[in-house]
Design a protein around this motif. Structure first.
Motif, short mmCIF file in Angstrom:
data_model
loop_
_atom_site.label_atom_id
_atom_site.label_comp_id
_atom_site.label_asym_id
_atom_site.label_seq_id
_atom_site.Cartn_x
_atom_site.Cartn_y
_atom_site.Cartn_z
N HIS A 306 81.15 38.75 43.35
CA HIS A 306 82.36 38.35 42.63
C HIS A 306 82.16 38.55 41.13
O HIS A 306 81.03 38.47 40.63
CB HIS A 306 82.70 36.88 42.89
N THR A 307 83.25 38.80 40.41
CA THR A 307 83.22 38.83 38.95
C THR A 307 83.89 37.56 38.45
O THR A 307 85.07 37.32 38.76
CB THR A 307 83.94 40.07 38.40
N ILE A 308 83.14 36.75 37.72
CA ILE A 308 83.64 35.44 37.32
C ILE A 308 83.66 35.30 35.80
O ILE A 308 82.88 35.93 35.08
CB ILE A 308 82.79 34.31 37.92
N GLN A 309 84.54 34.45 35.30
CA GLN A 309 84.61 34.16 33.87
C GLN A 309 85.29 32.82 33.67
O GLN A 309 85.84 32.23 34.60
CB GLN A 309 85.38 35.26 33.13
N GLY A 310 85.22 32.31 32.45
CA GLY A 310 85.89 31.07 32.11
C GLY A 310 85.44 29.88 32.93
O GLY A 310 84.26 29.64 33.13
N GLU A 311 86.41 29.10 33.42
CA GLU A 311 86.12 27.89 34.20
C GLU A 311 85.29 28.19 35.44
O GLU A 311 84.40 27.43 35.81
CB GLU A 311 87.43 27.20 34.62
N GLN A 312 85.58 29.32 36.07
CA GLN A 312 84.85 29.68 37.28
C GLN A 312 83.39 29.97 36.98
O GLN A 312 82.50 29.62 37.76
CB GLN A 312 85.51 30.90 37.94
N ALA A 313 83.10 30.59 35.83
CA ALA A 313 81.72 30.86 35.43
C ALA A 313 80.98 29.56 35.18
O ALA A 313 79.81 29.40 35.58
CB ALA A 313 81.70 31.74 34.18
N LEU A 314 81.64 28.60 34.53
CA LEU A 314 81.02 27.30 34.28
C LEU A 314 80.73 26.59 35.60
O LEU A 314 79.66 25.99 35.77
CB LEU A 314 81.93 26.45 33.39
#
Length: 588
Positions: A306-314
């Motif tokens: 998966h490619t994650i960023q923002g809240e999902q990365a945290l």
């Protein structure tokens, strides 16, 4: 359930509530609730332009203090007001007004390592105007290093950067993560060591629940005065920041006490850094070996990539109940996978050739970071970035301080050093030994010198009773000469030895000087002491108190105690887990 596995037996997530269960086992941590603090503990420095002339917008202090802790012979001093950081040099008129060039531009690259677990961020400002650099300078917040650092990294030496991610819940959407009143402890800490020749680097994760001795910490206060915050023996490592007003410089002192490595600089970031930096690079690719639905971290992802960023990365970085054994060490593995992936993303052409992404990274990186007072300008960060940018991801090793469950606890909540392997890991970093196999760049002359040093250890050895040596202290801890003398005489049979007091000058490395007729004695003492061939210095012998020829053993700053070998390890113990940034490892 043990501390390395499921975490606390009462099923309370220590990542979300730092002050719980103070009477666990036989340790009394006494982690009293702390009053709310600023976003990052300690005096913060911004320019008047950025701060709007409010509190903390005055000149940042610039002189360094020396703690009684490092080393004992130095006395504490009240820091003088620091000078403001220097503005970057104004570009020449010929370069003004030029448009950014997407390819082959003379880009100033800055590698900023930060994040709730620390992100490796490459910031480029191709053709940036002077005012834009001033704007980036105003984004940077600095905190006093309180004399705990080396004074800053050097281009011609190995680099040691302390990366600290705090659990501070400030910022939009972060209050729901557990203890909203947390002052910001050392939730995630990584000691990044970059080799002198820049061919390799080691990122050493330090578990937050590791029991350590936190030393006394001279700390600059808001009004510019200095206060010594008392140390705490047998405390959780994470309380080296935030607890009792401790600032990042105290975490730096604790790391030095623990590893024997004094960091050159530190960087600190909170939860917001993870969200803004991952968004700036359009996400980071991660891999899961199974479906995850973690209500505590709010992470819900299916098996696969998966490619994650923002809240999902945290959420990804904070999950622990759904991976590994559900403990903090399993979460560290998640963090290391994430950092390796981010490193690869930043090194990709997709990022490096995009001026838009570079500008986003410049903004996000400088706003997310709090740095020490020796690293408080975009110019200094640029210089550091150019050094770190020389690394190849295949030679960046992630590892964790070797630990075992705390044997003093009935309910396993903390860990202690694994004494069989941790000293080797620390020593390899101290001696700039790579954790990966890298292409040797040494010249023939250096190889010849190494061969000559090794040859000094080969040959016959005298009996211990025939070794005549005088011991001097040349920078080791006070009392080392006498302790070594007692050890040699009582445990090693080197009875013809004497304490010759302090050496005329301090040495960084322990040496053994001897005459030609004493080579066999030198080889024997080197074997007893664990001295490398480079420590042996052929020359002329001297006379001892009885007027007899004797060797001179001078204990340098590298001396760790009688019986502790000074020969640098060359390989990582098999039991130490490690991974490299160039390989994808799916979280299990």
């Amino acid at each position: 359930m043990d501390a390395q596995g499921r975490g606390r037996a009462d099923n309370i997530d220590p990542a979300d509530q730092w002050v719980l269960n103070p009477d666990t086992g036989e340790y009394e941590l006494r982690l009293a609730p702390s009053a709310p603090q600023s976003a990052v503990p300690g005096p913060r420095r911004r320019s008047a332009r950025a701060a709007g002339g409010g509190p903390g917008s005055g000149p940042a202090s610039g002189s360094r203090t020396k703690s009684a802790e490092v080393p004992a012979r130095e006395s504490a001093e009240v820091p003088e007001p620091r000078r403001r950081r220097g503005a970057p040099e104004e570009p020449s008129p010929s370069r003004r007004g030029r448009r950014p060039v997407k390819k082959k531009a003379k880009t100033k690259k800055v590698l900023l390592w930060t994040g709730g677990v620390m992100a490796f961020v490459l910031v480029g400002t191709a053709g940036a105007a002077y005012l834009y650099l001033e704007h980036l300078n105003d984004n940077i917040t600095s905190v006093s290093d309180d004399g705990a650092s080396t004074g800053g990294f050097s281009k011609d030496k190995a680099i040691n950067i302390l990366l600290i991610g705090t659990d501070k819940r400030t910022g939009a959407g972060n209050a729901g993560y557990g203890d909203a009143g947390s002052p910001g402890h050392a939730d995630t800490t990584i000691l990044l060591h970059v080799s002198k020749d820049r061919t390799n680097a080691t990122a050493l994760s330090i578990p937050r629940d590791l029991i350590v001795d936190i030393p006394d910490c001279p700390t600059e206060q808001e009004d510019g005065s200095s206060k010594v915050i008392a140390g705490t023996p047998g405390a959780r490592f994470n309380t080296s920041l935030g607890q009792g007003g401790r600032t990042p410089s105290c975490t730096m002192r604790t790391v030095t006490e623990l590893t024997g490595v004094t960091p050159d600089n530190f960087m600190v970031a909170d939860f917001n850094a993870v969200k803004t930096l991952t968004t700036a690079v359009d996400g980071v690719e991660v891999c899961l070996a199974k479906d995850i639905d973690d209500p505590d971290s709010h992470l819900k992802l299916s098996e696969g990539t998966h490619t994650i960023q923002g809240e999902q990365a945290l959420a990804f970085l904070r999950t622990r109940h759904s991976v590994g054994y559900g403990g903090d060490l399993s979460r560290i593995a998640i963090q290391q996978q994430f950092l390796g992936s981010l490193m690869r993303k930043l090194k990709s052409n997709d990022t490096l050739t995009s001026p838009t992404k570079m500008v986003k990274l410049a903004e996000a990186g400088t706003e997310a970071l709090t740095v020490d007072s020796q690293l408080d300008s975009i110019s200094k960060l640029k210089d550091l970035g150019l050094e770190l940018g020389k690394l190849n991801t295949k030679n960046l090793t992630f590892t964790t301080v070797p630990v075992v469950d705390n044997p003093a606890e009935k309910v396993k909540a903390t860990v202690v050093l694994n004494q069989s392997t941790a000293p080797t890991v620390f020593r390899m970093i101290q001696d700039d030994v790579s954790f990966t196999e890298v292409k040797q760049q040494a010249k023939a002359s250096k190889d010849a010198a190494a061969a000559a040093a090794a040859a000094r250890l080969k040959g016959t050895r005298s009996a211990a009773s025939e070794v005549r040596v005088r011991v001097m202290n040349g920078g080791a801890k006070g009392g080392s000469a006498q302790a070594t003398l007692s050890w040699l005489q009582n445990e090693q049979g080197v009875t013809k030895s004497e304490n010759a007091g302090n050496a005329p000058a301090e040495l960084s490395r322990t040496t053994l000087e001897y005459g030609p007729e004493q080579a066999a004695q030198a080889r024997k003492l080197a074997a007893v002491m664990g001295l490398p061939g480079t420590a042996l210095k052929p020359g002329e012998s001297v006379t001892n108190a009885q007027g007899l020829p004797t060797m001179t053993l001078t204990l340098g700053k590298d001396f760790k105690g009688a019986g502790v070998s000074l020969t640098a390890p060359t390989t990582v113990p098999d039991t130490v887990d490690k991974s490299t940034a160039d390989k994808v490892q799916c979280a299990k």
